[in-house]
Scaffold this motif. Structure first.
Motif, short mmCIF file in Angstrom:
data_model
loop_
_atom_site.label_atom_id
_atom_site.label_comp_id
_atom_site.label_asym_id
_atom_site.label_seq_id
_atom_site.Cartn_x
_atom_site.Cartn_y
_atom_site.Cartn_z
N TYR A 1 -27.08 -15.62 -13.34
CA TYR A 1 -28.52 -14.91 -14.39
C TYR A 1 -27.93 -14.26 -14.77
O TYR A 1 -27.96 -14.08 -16.19
CB TYR A 1 -29.06 -15.06 -13.61
N SER A 2 -26.65 -13.36 -14.58
CA SER A 2 -26.84 -12.12 -15.19
C SER A 2 -25.06 -12.86 -16.61
O SER A 2 -25.73 -12.03 -17.84
CB SER A 2 -25.64 -11.02 -14.37
N GLU A 3 -23.78 -13.84 -16.09
CA GLU A 3 -23.81 -14.18 -17.54
C GLU A 3 -24.50 -14.60 -18.50
O GLU A 3 -24.08 -14.42 -19.72
CB GLU A 3 -22.70 -15.67 -16.99
N PHE A 4 -25.46 -15.29 -18.32
CA PHE A 4 -26.06 -16.34 -19.44
C PHE A 4 -26.85 -14.71 -19.92
O PHE A 4 -27.60 -14.69 -21.39
CB PHE A 4 -26.97 -16.90 -18.66
N GLU A 5 -27.56 -13.38 -18.93
CA GLU A 5 -28.06 -12.95 -19.54
C GLU A 5 -26.60 -12.31 -20.94
O GLU A 5 -27.23 -11.73 -21.94
CB GLU A 5 -28.50 -11.46 -19.28
N TYR A 6 -25.54 -12.62 -20.59
CA TYR A 6 -24.80 -11.48 -21.69
C TYR A 6 -24.77 -12.89 -22.24
O TYR A 6 -24.47 -12.48 -23.45
CB TYR A 6 -23.21 -11.30 -21.09
N VAL A 7 -24.25 -13.80 -22.00
CA VAL A 7 -25.32 -14.48 -23.32
C VAL A 7 -25.49 -14.98 -24.22
O VAL A 7 -25.80 -15.17 -25.40
CB VAL A 7 -24.57 -15.96 -22.47
N ASN A 8 -26.90 -14.22 -23.71
CA ASN A 8 -28.37 -14.14 -24.93
C ASN A 8 -27.81 -13.08 -25.53
O ASN A 8 -27.93 -12.83 -26.66
CB ASN A 8 -29.71 -14.56 -23.96
N SER A 9 -26.91 -12.15 -25.02
CA SER A 9 -27.01 -10.75 -25.85
C SER A 9 -25.95 -11.12 -26.99
O SER A 9 -26.56 -10.58 -28.02
CB SER A 9 -26.51 -9.65 -24.61
N GLU A 10 -24.99 -11.84 -26.72
CA GLU A 10 -24.33 -11.77 -27.68
C GLU A 10 -24.86 -12.75 -29.12
O GLU A 10 -24.63 -12.82 -29.80
CB GLU A 10 -22.35 -12.86 -27.20
N ILE A 11 -25.77 -13.94 -28.05
CA ILE A 11 -26.27 -14.99 -29.41
C ILE A 11 -27.81 -14.03 -30.50
O ILE A 11 -27.82 -14.18 -31.37
CB ILE A 11 -27.06 -16.19 -28.55
N PRO B 1 -31.38 -19.99 -36.94
CA PRO B 1 -31.09 -18.62 -35.56
C PRO B 1 -30.79 -19.63 -34.64
O PRO B 1 -31.04 -20.67 -34.05
CB PRO B 1 -32.06 -18.52 -35.30
N ILE B 2 -30.03 -19.65 -33.59
CA ILE B 2 -29.47 -20.04 -32.13
C ILE B 2 -30.46 -19.94 -30.94
O ILE B 2 -30.95 -18.57 -30.71
CB ILE B 2 -28.04 -19.33 -31.75
N ALA B 3 -30.98 -20.87 -30.77
CA ALA B 3 -31.50 -20.60 -28.85
C ALA B 3 -31.38 -19.85 -28.05
O ALA B 3 -29.66 -20.33 -28.14
CB ALA B 3 -32.14 -22.45 -29.09
N LEU B 4 -31.94 -19.20 -26.93
CA LEU B 4 -31.29 -18.62 -26.31
C LEU B 4 -31.40 -19.34 -25.06
O LEU B 4 -32.22 -20.03 -25.53
CB LEU B 4 -32.93 -16.94 -25.97
N ILE B 5 -30.47 -19.51 -24.29
CA ILE B 5 -30.52 -19.93 -22.44
C ILE B 5 -31.58 -19.72 -22.08
O ILE B 5 -32.04 -18.13 -22.22
CB ILE B 5 -29.69 -19.89 -22.48
N PRO B 6 -32.66 -20.39 -21.92
CA PRO B 6 -33.47 -20.35 -20.71
C PRO B 6 -33.15 -19.48 -19.32
O PRO B 6 -32.36 -20.57 -18.84
CB PRO B 6 -34.96 -21.21 -20.36
N ILE B 7 -33.31 -18.52 -19.17
CA ILE B 7 -32.47 -17.94 -17.70
C ILE B 7 -33.44 -17.53 -16.15
O ILE B 7 -33.33 -17.59 -15.95
CB ILE B 7 -32.53 -16.46 -18.08
N ASP B 8 -35.05 -17.49 -16.84
CA ASP B 8 -36.07 -17.70 -15.60
C ASP B 8 -35.49 -19.11 -14.66
O ASP B 8 -35.75 -18.05 -13.82
CB ASP B 8 -37.32 -17.56 -16.43
N LYS B 9 -35.66 -20.21 -15.34
CA LYS B 9 -35.28 -21.24 -14.18
C LYS B 9 -34.26 -21.30 -13.47
O LYS B 9 -33.48 -20.63 -12.57
CB LYS B 9 -34.93 -21.97 -15.04
N ILE B 10 -33.08 -20.54 -14.04
CA ILE B 10 -32.13 -19.84 -13.15
C ILE B 10 -31.66 -19.15 -12.26
O ILE B 10 -31.29 -18.67 -11.22
CB ILE B 10 -30.64 -19.63 -14.39
N LYS B 11 -32.57 -18.42 -12.50
CA LYS B 11 -33.18 -16.54 -11.26
C LYS B 11 -33.58 -18.20 -10.54
O LYS B 11 -33.11 -17.38 -8.98
CB LYS B 11 -33.97 -16.28 -12.04
N GLU B 12 -34.61 -18.70 -10.62
CA GLU B 12 -35.39 -19.29 -9.38
C GLU B 12 -33.95 -20.14 -8.76
O GLU B 12 -34.27 -19.80 -7.16
CB GLU B 12 -36.20 -20.27 -10.08
#
Length: 736
Positions: A359-369, A203-214
């Motif tokens: 952050y939102s773009e990476f959320e979308y990315v994670n959704s695709e992942i 499986p593909i690892a999700l992008i850590p997005i909590d740090k991006i929020k910071e």
């Protein structure tokens, strides 16, 4: 039961049309009455009262059934449903009726069976047509997709019927849960389930997005960096608002060899210290934090972008990467722009800025992942459970096919259910009808096995007919069924079209006669026979009247002597000739010691029975002779007619003598008188009660003399003397 079991008296109580009275009976009971006087009613009364063992009949001992011959007996015992085929006997006729009813039922059942078969054929044709149409529609699906999904459809692709049967089976099982499946998904699913070359995928690892929020909420970028204003130079820098320019020049301080990097003058130590103090402390801390932030930001975001590039460079499964590619491109642009601004902040810490959010773009990315991972998970599940997944896909593909033909399958299923229900009903009805035919046929066989043979009866009746010289017809046992017989004319032709009412009355009487003697083992052959015969010569000709009269006289003699259980007889008639014949014992009537004579008279309101000591009925023939004995009646106007009628009756009807050939035996005037008497016979009717009047001048004595000579010349003088003696004796009784 043996013994003197006879009816002693008959009480007529409230029996229309008779008046209330009681008559006493003997061994022989003769009833005379005109048509309509109530004879048949009396017969029915005796039958009813006997069956009910009514007190209106007084018996010597215990009552017994009466053996009755009447119209009802003829109706019950003579049967001619099939032309030329006849049966006799009430029990036989009941059974024949039952057989006829069963045969009619079989006929009706066969009609119903033929209709059932026709309806079944029509319904089966409709079922075939209905099925053929839907089979072709289902086969079109196989033509379109069979090859594409061959591994899942292999067992049913070979034959149209097999393919349709599978679709119908799936539809019936899932008709309430059908839904569409995109063809792309089905193809992908099929490739996974049936492709043996596919392996497990991590499986593909999700992008850590909590740090991006910071990163996006970091305050360092918004605040301008300002040094310490505690020193003179610090206040001067703030006043000039050129800390960034001072900061840039300060990096050249060590290269200026103790001189000021800005003015090239020797730099005093306190200024150097004040500059250090200005850019030290909070300013230095913030600046270092900004550098650390930029280093961390560029490293983490850069790595995420690098991982996404790797993912896009190595596309797996049948996943739609378009959205992901757009997102990654957007992220790269924003990331580069943000780096530019952060670097600018580092160069001029006094500026205030913000970076664009990712952050939102990476959320979308994670959704695709996540979507991709679901596909990976499905892939891995299929790889791990290929047999199960292949079965699951097979179920899905059949459901998909059924959904595409849901309306037609639904219509077929509904119609076919109705047709099958009707067909099942027809098949059930057919089984019932066939069972009914089988039962009826078996019942006919069973009944026929209980039918008595008429062989003995036919032989005896035929013997009677031959003994009496009867040639109108003969009886033969039916070769196809020995419970019935054929009536054959003397030319060997069936009497099926020519049998008269009198003839079947005659045949039935003969059956009754032999029934009394138990020819067919009937119950009527038991002891204690009390016989009732009502008008047995109806519609009979002279030959059959003679035979019936002779047989009845046999029964009378049996009852007179009480032989073979014959105890008592009741005879009712309206025919004077027949009545006279059966009431004579030799040349005289039966004695009133054993015989009772009754006259039934019809009045306006009712009927009454009168009893007579002697026979009250004289025949016309006997009365004609009596006229000759009464001198007061010998008038010329009537004597000729009386003589003619006597000769006609005796010679033509009874004797059968060719009287015309006897005329030549006379001479002269006697021949003339003889010729006038004999040749006048046929001038009137053949019935002996017709009147004939003629005027004559010959003497009465000559007529009477020639009349006696006629009997002498024809050898019948004894009959002449007997009749003259008998009527003279009766006249003496009357005179006394």
């Amino acid at each position: 039961m043996k013994g003197n079991n006879m009816i002693k008296s008959i009480r007529l109580n409230n029996f229309i049309p008779y008046e209330k009275q009681e008559i006493f009976t003997k061994n022989l009971n003769f009833f005379f009455g005109c048509n309509g006087s109530g004879k048949s009613r009396l017969t029915n009364y005796l039958s009813t009262e006997s069956i009910s063992q009514s007190t209106n009949l007084t018996w010597d001992s215990s009552p017994c059934p009466l053996l009755i011959f009447n119209k009802e007996f003829v109706a019950k015992n003579f049967r001619n449903d099939i032309k030329g085929i006849f049966t006799l006997g009430e029990d036989t006729n009941i059974k024949i009726t039952n057989i006829s009813n069963l045969e009619n039922k079989i006929k009706d059942d066969n009609v119903a069976l033929a209709k059932n078969i026709a309806d079944t054929k029509e319904l089966e044709d409709l079922i075939i047509t209905n099925r053929t149409e839907i089979i072709e529609e289902c086969w079109d699906i196989q033509i379109s997709y069979g090859k594409k999904f061959s591994s899942a459809l292999t067992p049913h692709r070979g034959k149209k019927n097999d393919f349709f049967s599978k679709m119908l089976e799936v539809y019936i099982r899932n008709k309430d849960d059908l839904k569409p499946y995109p063809m792309e998904e089905l193809e992908s699913y099929y490739n996974l389930a049936f492709n043996n070359k596919i392996d497990l995928i991590n499986p593909i690892a999700l992008i850590p997005i909590d740090k991006i929020k910071e990163y996006e909420t970091c305050k360092l970028l918004e605040l301008p960096f300002i040094g310490s204003s505690d020193s003179t130079i610090g206040r001067f820098i703030d006043h000039l608002n050129n800390s960034s320019w001072i900061k840039q020049g300060k990096q050249y301080e060590n290269l200026a060899d103790g001189r000021c990097p800005y003015c090239q003058q020797p730099l005093p130590n306190f200024i150097r210290q004040e500059l250090e103090d200005y850019f030290g402390g909070y300013y230095k801390l913030s600046y270092n934090q900004l550098n650390s932030f930029y280093s961390d930001y560029s490293l983490n975001i850069g790595k995420a972008i690098s991982d996404l590039d790797t993912l896009l460079d190595n596309e797996i499964l049948n996943f739609d990467y378009n959205n992901l590619q757009i997102l990654v491109s957007t992220i790269k642009n924003i990331f580069n722009e943000n780096c530019y601004y952060i670097e600018k902040k580092i160069s001029d810490p006094t500026i205030s800025l913000s970076i664009k959010p990712l952050y939102s773009e990476f959320e979308y990315v994670n959704s695709e992942i996540k979507s991709l991972n679901m596909l990976i998970s499905k892939n891995n599940s299929i790889v791990k459970n290929k047999v199960f997944e292949q079965s699951l896909f097979t179920d899905v593909i059949w459901k998909s096919f059924c959904h595409s033909l849901e309306f037609r399958l639904s219509k077929y299923y509904q119609n076919n259910s109705i047709y099958e229900s009707k067909l099942e009903k027809l098949q059930d009805d057919k089984a019932i009808i066939e069972a009914s035919i089988k039962d009826s046929s078996q019942n006919i066989v069973d009944i026929k096995q209980t039918l008595s043979s008429v062989h003995g009866t036919v032989i005896k009746i035929d013997r009677i007919l031959k003994n009496f010289g009867f040639t109108n017809f003969t009886l033969r046992v039916n070769p196809a069924d020995d419970s019935s017989y054929l009536i054959v004319r003397d030319n060997n032709m069936d009497a099926k079209e020519t049998l008269s009412e009198g003839e079947y009355n005659f045949i039935t009487f003969l059956y009754f006669y032999f029934m009394l003697f138990g020819v067919q083992g009937s119950a009527e052959s038991s002891d204690n026979k009390v016989i009732v015969i009502d008008d047995p010569i109806s519609s009979l000709d002279s030959k059959t009247i003679f035979i019936v009269t002779t047989l009845i006289r046999t029964l009378i003699e049996k009852c007179k002597s009480k032989e073979d259980g014959f105890l008592q007889i009741f005879i009712l008639s309206h025919n004077i000739f027949f009545f006279k014949e059966i009431t004579r014992c030799g040349n005289f009537d039966y004695s009133n010691k054993i015989a009772s004579y009754f006259i039934i008279k019809k009045t306006r309101e009712s009927s009454i029975i009168t009893i007579h000591t002697y026979n009250p009925i004289k025949s016309t023939y006997e009365l004609l002779w009596q006229e000759l004995a009464e001198e007061k009646n010998t008038r010329p106007i009537t004597i000729f007619n009386t003589l003619r009628r006597i000769l006609e009756y005796y010679f033509n009807i009874v004797g059968g003598i060719d009287y015309k050939n006897g005329i030549d035996k006379f001479k002269d005037n006697d021949k003339y008188i003889c010729k006038s008497l004999l040749e006048s016979i046929n001038d009137g009717s053949h019935y002996i009660n017709d009147e004939f009047h003629v005027d004559t001048t010959e003497s009465i004595d000559d007529y009477l003399r020639v009349f006696e000579l006629i009997f002498i010349n024809f050898g019948q003088h004894e009959h002449y003397k007997m009749m003259i003696s008998h009527v003279s004796s009766n006249l003496e009784k009357v005179d006394s």
